[in-house]
Design a protein around this motif. Structure first.
Motif, PDB file in Angstrom:
ATOM      1  N   SER A  68      -1.619  -6.577   5.835  1.00 43.93           N
ATOM      2  CA  SER A  68      -2.295  -5.328   5.461  1.00 43.93           C
ATOM      3  C   SER A  68      -3.797  -5.409   5.685  1.00 43.93           C
ATOM      4  CB  SER A  68      -2.014  -4.997   3.987  1.00 43.93           C
ATOM      5  OG  SER A  68      -2.632  -5.948   3.136  1.00 43.93           O
ATOM      6  N   SER A 124       0.815  -1.217   0.000  1.00 45.58           N
ATOM      7  CA  SER A 124       0.000   0.000   0.000  1.00 45.58           C
ATOM      8  C   SER A 124       0.846   1.264   0.000  1.00 45.58           C
ATOM      9  CB  SER A 124      -0.925   0.000   1.229  1.00 45.58           C
ATOM     10  OG  SER A 124      -1.769  -1.138   1.226  1.00 45.58           O
ATOM     11  N   ASN A 129      -5.983  -6.114   3.601  1.00 44.63           N
ATOM     12  CA  ASN A 129      -6.599  -5.489   2.433  1.00 44.63           C
ATOM     13  C   ASN A 129      -7.545  -6.491   1.769  1.00 44.63           C
ATOM     14  OD1 ASN A 129      -7.120  -4.411  -0.186  1.00 44.63           O
ATOM     15  ND2 ASN A 129      -5.298  -3.132  -0.007  1.00 44.63           N
TER      16      ASN A 129
END
Length: 208
Positions: free
Chosen positions: A111, A37, A113
């Motif tokens: 993360s 990211s 994500n």
């Protein structure tokens, strides 16, 4: 490293193409561990390119030079062109998928994500299972667990949520419950889930 994952075949690199791609993918993931990211990497379109290496689609992104945004596949020069293997312009996912999967998992490690993890969903239909090798199912579960680190739980419910279906689900042309394809995919997804648990709770003395 990103380009090396999908390096075109050469006369010198034939018998170890997949291992070369896996090594390049792991190297890319470790060099950029957990930095998926990072805004500084946004212009490299790493996520899109790794997605194309996993699924075989051509990545589309905003081209800074005003082009059509379609990724151009690398072409070998006359000096390095392989005269024993001829591949078309598309990515050979049998070679690139394993390295790209590991690279994506390491790149976005911890993360959480969800959008990136969605690229690593295990197949849930008979048709999709026929299109993905069993060993790649294991790597998808592993990479998805690395990304969704905080959601990993040492419970039967979590492990079962990572498994591929055990039956054909009544699809037209579906497979029998004891089909080799289904059994191999399910065993590999189970192995991937166990590996994720081992990495997630290594040395934690978690009693759960």
């Amino acid at each position: 490293m990103l380009g090396e994952i999908a390096r075109p075949p050469t006369n010198e690199l034939l018998g170890c193409r997949e291992s070369y791609s896996v090594a390049a993918g792991i190297a890319l993931g470790l060099v950029s561990l957990g930095r998926g990211s990072d805004p500084g990497l946004a212009d490299l379109f790493i996520e899109d390119k790794l997605g194309s290496y996993m699924h075989g689609r051509a990545p589309v992104y905003s081209s800074p030079d005003g082009g059509d945004g379609m990724a151009k596949e690398p072409t070998a020069s006359l000096a390095t062109r392989c005269y024993r293997i001829r591949e078309g312009p598309r990515v050979n996912v049998d070679v690139t998928a394993a390295g790209a999967t590991l690279a994506l998992g390491l790149l976005f490690c911890k993360s959480n994500n969800a959008s990136v993890a969605a690229q690593l969903e295990v197949p849930h239909t008979v048709h999709a299972l026929r299109c993905v090798r069993p060993d790649l199912v294991l790597l998808r579960v592993l990479a998805r667990g690395l990304i969704l680190w905080d959601s990993v739980r040492p419970t039967d419910a979590w492990v079962n949520s990572q498994l591929t279906p055990s039956t054909g689900g009544g699809e037209r042309g579906g497979l029998e419950p004891d089909s080799t394809t289904l059994r191999l995919a399910r065993l590999n997804s189970l192995a991937g889930a166990c590996l994720v648990l081992g990495l997630r709770f290594a040395g934690s003395c978690n009693q759960a």
